[in-house]
Design a protein around this motif. Structure first.
Motif, PDB file in Angstrom:
ATOM      1  N   UNK A  93       0.829  -1.209   0.000  1.00 37.03           N
ATOM      2  CA  UNK A  93       0.000   0.000   0.000  1.00 37.03           C
ATOM      3  C   UNK A  93       0.862   1.257   0.000  1.00 37.03           C
ATOM      4  N   UNK A  94       1.916   1.233   0.782  1.00 35.18           N
ATOM      5  CA  UNK A  94       2.813   2.396   0.824  1.00 35.18           C
ATOM      6  C   UNK A  94       3.577   2.532  -0.492  1.00 35.18           C
ATOM      7  N   UNK A  95       3.987   1.395  -1.054  1.00 39.44           N
ATOM      8  CA  UNK A  95       4.655   1.413  -2.363  1.00 39.44           C
ATOM      9  C   UNK A  95       3.747   2.045  -3.407  1.00 39.44           C
ATOM     10  N   UNK A  96       2.485   1.615  -3.437  1.00 40.71           N
ATOM     11  CA  UNK A  96       1.541   2.147  -4.420  1.00 40.71           C
ATOM     12  C   UNK A  96       1.258   3.625  -4.169  1.00 40.71           C
ATOM     13  N   UNK A  97       1.270   4.019  -2.880  1.00 39.54           N
ATOM     14  CA  UNK A  97       1.051   5.428  -2.557  1.00 39.54           C
ATOM     15  C   UNK A  97       2.169   6.298  -3.127  1.00 39.54           C
ATOM     16  N   UNK A  98       3.404   5.840  -3.007  1.00 39.60           N
ATOM     17  CA  UNK A  98       4.531   6.617  -3.549  1.00 39.60           C
ATOM     18  C   UNK A  98       4.461   6.668  -5.071  1.00 39.60           C
ATOM     19  N   UNK A  99       4.094   5.571  -5.702  1.00 38.28           N
ATOM     20  CA  UNK A  99       3.938   5.572  -7.159  1.00 38.28           C
ATOM     21  C   UNK A  99       2.829   6.529  -7.582  1.00 38.28           C
ATOM     22  N   UNK A 100       1.778   6.602  -6.770  1.00 35.96           N
ATOM     23  CA  UNK A 100       0.686   7.552  -7.047  1.00 35.96           C
ATOM     24  C   UNK A 100       1.173   8.991  -6.906  1.00 35.96           C
ATOM     25  N   UNK A 101       1.998   9.241  -5.882  1.00 35.19           N
ATOM     26  CA  UNK A 101       2.577  10.576  -5.702  1.00 35.19           C
ATOM     27  C   UNK A 101       3.425  10.944  -6.916  1.00 35.19           C
ATOM     28  N   UNK A 102       4.256   9.995  -7.337  1.00 36.83           N
ATOM     29  CA  UNK A 102       5.121  10.250  -8.498  1.00 36.83           C
ATOM     30  C   UNK A 102       4.268  10.552  -9.728  1.00 36.83           C
ATOM     31  N   UNK A 103       3.233   9.753  -9.964  1.00 32.33           N
ATOM     32  CA  UNK A 103       2.409   9.924 -11.164  1.00 32.33           C
ATOM     33  C   UNK A 103       1.680  11.270 -11.142  1.00 32.33           C
ATOM     34  N   UNK A 104       1.189  11.673  -9.970  1.00 31.30           N
ATOM     35  CA  UNK A 104       0.542  12.988  -9.860  1.00 31.30           C
ATOM     36  C   UNK A 104       1.517  14.088 -10.240  1.00 31.30           C
ATOM     37  N   UNK A 105       2.757  13.966  -9.760  1.00 31.42           N
ATOM     38  CA  UNK A 105       3.760  14.980 -10.086  1.00 31.42           C
ATOM     39  C   UNK A 105       4.120  14.919 -11.568  1.00 31.42           C
TER      40      UNK A 105
END
Length: 714
Positions: A629-641
């Motif tokens: 879940x934390x891994x996917x959260x960071x990937x989501x942060x990256x994608x938003x940026x």
């Protein structure tokens, strides 16, 4: 076979840095930003450039003086670099003053904020200033003559000074020279009697200079600002018995470093300017004349206390996760890992982690690395309290942190006074890792709680730097962190780590391995890709690996705030590499390293950028996100940026940065998106708290197990 070492494939790192500072300057131009924030961005470009001159340009000058002619990745010698960047910096300085005089000052004036020149003062203002000068400023000023018996005075680094050319009454000669420092004991901007009007301190001093030179006529005066070489050359070897004393000694020497840059008023005569250049022993190509107030950081002083909130960014508070409240923070971390994304997640959670540990009777030991902390650090206070309560507290204070050396020496001394064990790192290496270890006794067992982060333990900068952190009680990470501290404080060579990767060497080799795996996957037709976010990319060997990956067809997405020495869009070299740079309200500081790994992405966070100093000459840590879940959260942060189309600039094949074309595309400002999410989380938590309070208040009325006699009475 493509030769990835060819200079034509690289950009000089200093030229790339100047391009970054120009992106910050664009924010000062951008009328979509609030006016005070635009002024702040302009002041930031000044501060950035000052530090760059004091360190990077100073280093190039030293290399030239020593006769070094080794070329950089782009094929430039130190002399060529110095010539190029001096010219580019000169143009950027001219651009700064164009933004100030043509855009910001007129806009501020329309808001009723006026910076006056002496000739614009009313009679009332003139009389007020004359009284203020005579009563407050004059007693502090020290004019210093220059002649055969009084040599040119020492002028401190980063100071404003006034040069004066005089003529003695009854003589024709105008040979007399004097200098004085603009006192730093007063505010740079003096508020005048009429509302929201002000004048600069140096202008006020020049108005009444005659009071300092009775019997002489002032023919000319000019304001100038100097910077010195501020590189700290500390001998950190076996012949250095006490690194703390060595740093303190070098700090004193540094203040007398060679002058590296002069900015002066464009109204100064050529003859007086030439005389000043000769006296200062500074290269003419690093003397810049400007049309406006010297040292643009005055803008922060001027506007700091203005209360017009409409001219600033809307304030917000980061989400304070109730799971990480002091009463249950260890229980929560024991149950699961927590990802913190600052400033959208409040830094208070990190403070609570350390402050709670300091007071918790079950905590036996606290170990921590400190690279930069605030001037009134609550973390320092908590560590001192922990030591006084009998806990084993060990802190590595990096006393060689650039421009924070003096502050860190002070805190090291204070911590030692309070009973904390203070160490200064490994010989020859700066410790840049951000890690805290808390050892706690629980039901007869020992459990380790860890915080690992990408940013400093600084409660002030945490409000405007974006960083990521992990709170965990993972046993393998805990064992690794314990080994790290054994290396830092004692003699230990564990041979391997379970989960962590450590510089020097370890992070470089690990990233090489991950890149090579992506290359192999791409060649085998498997899912491949690299996504990275960091502050700077200036390591030539790392760029070669990224070029090799691109050559193999691996899609590479890089979010790089500052320096990028690679080029994009080169056929057969970097066709699959895209570079974005986000410059906005917050300084992008987090480091993310993600690899597609055949459809099962691996995500790591780190304190390290892809710079040679981080990979080879510093103690840095890179750590995994093991929770999906934390891994996917960071990937989501990256994608938003990555999808940001407001504050993103995209590196082009010609080396220029351009904003995204937003025609027909919905507006997306990543930083605003994260702020909005944090505000929603806070609102939801407040609603939940109110609901819980109401439920608790009326719980007796709804309790099905109420005493039967009580029911009969009702």
């Amino acid at each position: 076979m493509v030769d990835f070492k060819q200079p034509k494939y690289y950009v000089n790192r200093e030229i790339s840095w100047l391009a970054f500072n120009d992106r910050v300057l664009e924010e000062a131009r951008d009328t979509a930003n609030p006016l005070f924030e635009r002024a702040n961005f302009l002041a930031i470009t000044q501060k950035n450039m000052d530090e760059w001159f004091m360190v990077r340009v100073a280093s190039l000058q030293q290399q030239v003086m020593l006769g070094h002619d080794k070329v950089d990745a782009a094929g430039l010698t130190p002399k060529q670099q110095l010539d190029d960047v001096s010219a580019i910096a000169g143009q950027q300085i001219r651009d700064q003053y164009q933004v100030l005089t043509r855009s910001l000052l007129p806009a501020l004036k329309r808001e009723g904020l006026t910076l006056l020149k002496p000739e614009q003062l009313s009679k009332t203002q003139h009389n007020f200033l004359k009284h203020f000068f005579e009563q407050e400023i004059l007693p502090v000023l020290t004019p210093m003559a220059v002649d055969s018996t009084r040599p040119f005075p020492f002028l401190a680094n980063d100071t404003l000074n006034i040069g004066v050319r005089l003529k003695k009454s009854g003589e024709k000669s105008e040979k007399y020279l004097a200098f004085l420092q603009v006192p730093e004991t007063f505010t740079r901007v003096i508020a005048l009697p009429e509302e929201q009007q002000a004048i600069l301190l140096e202008d006020a001093v020049q108005m009444f200079l005659a009071a300092l030179f009775p019997g002489y006529t002032i023919k000319e005066s000019m304001v100038f600002h100097i910077l010195r070489d501020m590189e700290l050359d500390v001998a950190d070897d076996e012949d250095t018995p006490n690194i703390l004393q060595e740093v303190q000694s070098k700090l004193q020497e540094r203040e007398r470093g060679r002058i590296i840059r002069v900015i002066l008023s464009s109204t100064a005569s050529k003859a007086f300017t030439a005389k000043l250049v000769k006296l200062l022993h500074v290269d003419e190509q690093r003397v810049y004349a400007v049309n406006g107030p010297i040292d643009l950081t005055f803008l922060n002083v001027w506007l700091k206390n203005n209360v017009n909130a409409q001219l600033k960014f809307l304030p917000f508070k980061g989400f304070n996760n109730p799971d990480l409240a002091p009463s249950r923070i260890f229980e929560s971390i024991r149950a699961k890992d927590y990802l913190l994304h600052h400033p959208y997640d409040s830094f208070q959670s990190v403070l609570s982690f350390i402050q709670t540990a300091a007071q918790d009777d079950q905590v036996l030991a606290i170990k921590m690395t400190l690279y930069r902390v605030s001037g009134k650090s609550p973390i320092i206070k908590a560590l001192g309290l922990a030591a006084q309560r009998g806990k084993q507290v060990t802190v590595l204070v990096e006393i060689k942190a650039r421009f924070d050396e003096e502050n860190n020496v002070h805190w090291a001394r204070e911590l030692e006074k309070q009973g904390v064990h203070v160490v200064y790192g490994l010989r020859g290496l700066k410790t840049h890792a951000k890690v805290t270890l808390i050892v706690r006794r629980e039901e007869g067992d020992i459990r380790r709680y860890i915080h690992l982060g990408t940013g400093n333990y600084n409660d002030v900068t945490a409000n405007f730097y974006t960083d990521l952190g992990l709170l965990t009680s993972d046993a393998e990470l805990g064992a690794d962190v314990a080994s790290i501290f054994n290396i830092l404080t004692g003699y230990s060579d564990p041979g391997y780590f379970h989960q962590l990767h450590m510089s020097p060497d370890g992070i470089r080799e690990f990233i090489y391995e991950q890149i090579d795996r992506e290359i192999a996957n791409a060649k085998a037709g498997k899912p491949a890709g690299i996504k990275m976010k960091f502050n700077s990319l200036s390591d030539e060997r790392m760029v070669k690996h990224l070029y090799a990956a691109s050559h193999a067809g691996v899609p590479i997405h890089l979010i790089v705030r500052g320096i990028t020495i690679l080029k994009v869009g080169i056929s057969d070299v970097s066709e699959t590499i895209s570079v974005h740079s986000i410059v906005g309200r917050f300084l992008e500081h987090s480091r993310i390293y993600s690899f597609e790994n055949d459809g099962n992405p691996k995500v790591y966070l780190s304190s390290a950028d892809l710079m040679t100093r981080n990979l080879d000459r510093r103690v840095e840590l890179l750590f995994p996100l093991k929770d999906d879940k934390l891994r996917d959260k960071v990937l989501e942060i990256f994608e938003t940026m990555w999808q940001d189309n407001v504050k993103t600039r995209v590196l082009q094949a010609d080396g220029q940065y351009e904003k995204k074309d937003r025609r027909g595309v919905a507006r997306l400002n990543a930083q605003e998106t994260f702020i909005e999410a944090a505000v929603r989380q806070t609102d939801q938590e407040l609603k939940q708290q109110k609901l819980t309070e109401m439920t608790q208040r009326f719980e007796p009325l709804n309790n099905p197990f109420t005493n039967e006699n009580e029911e009969e009475k009702s």
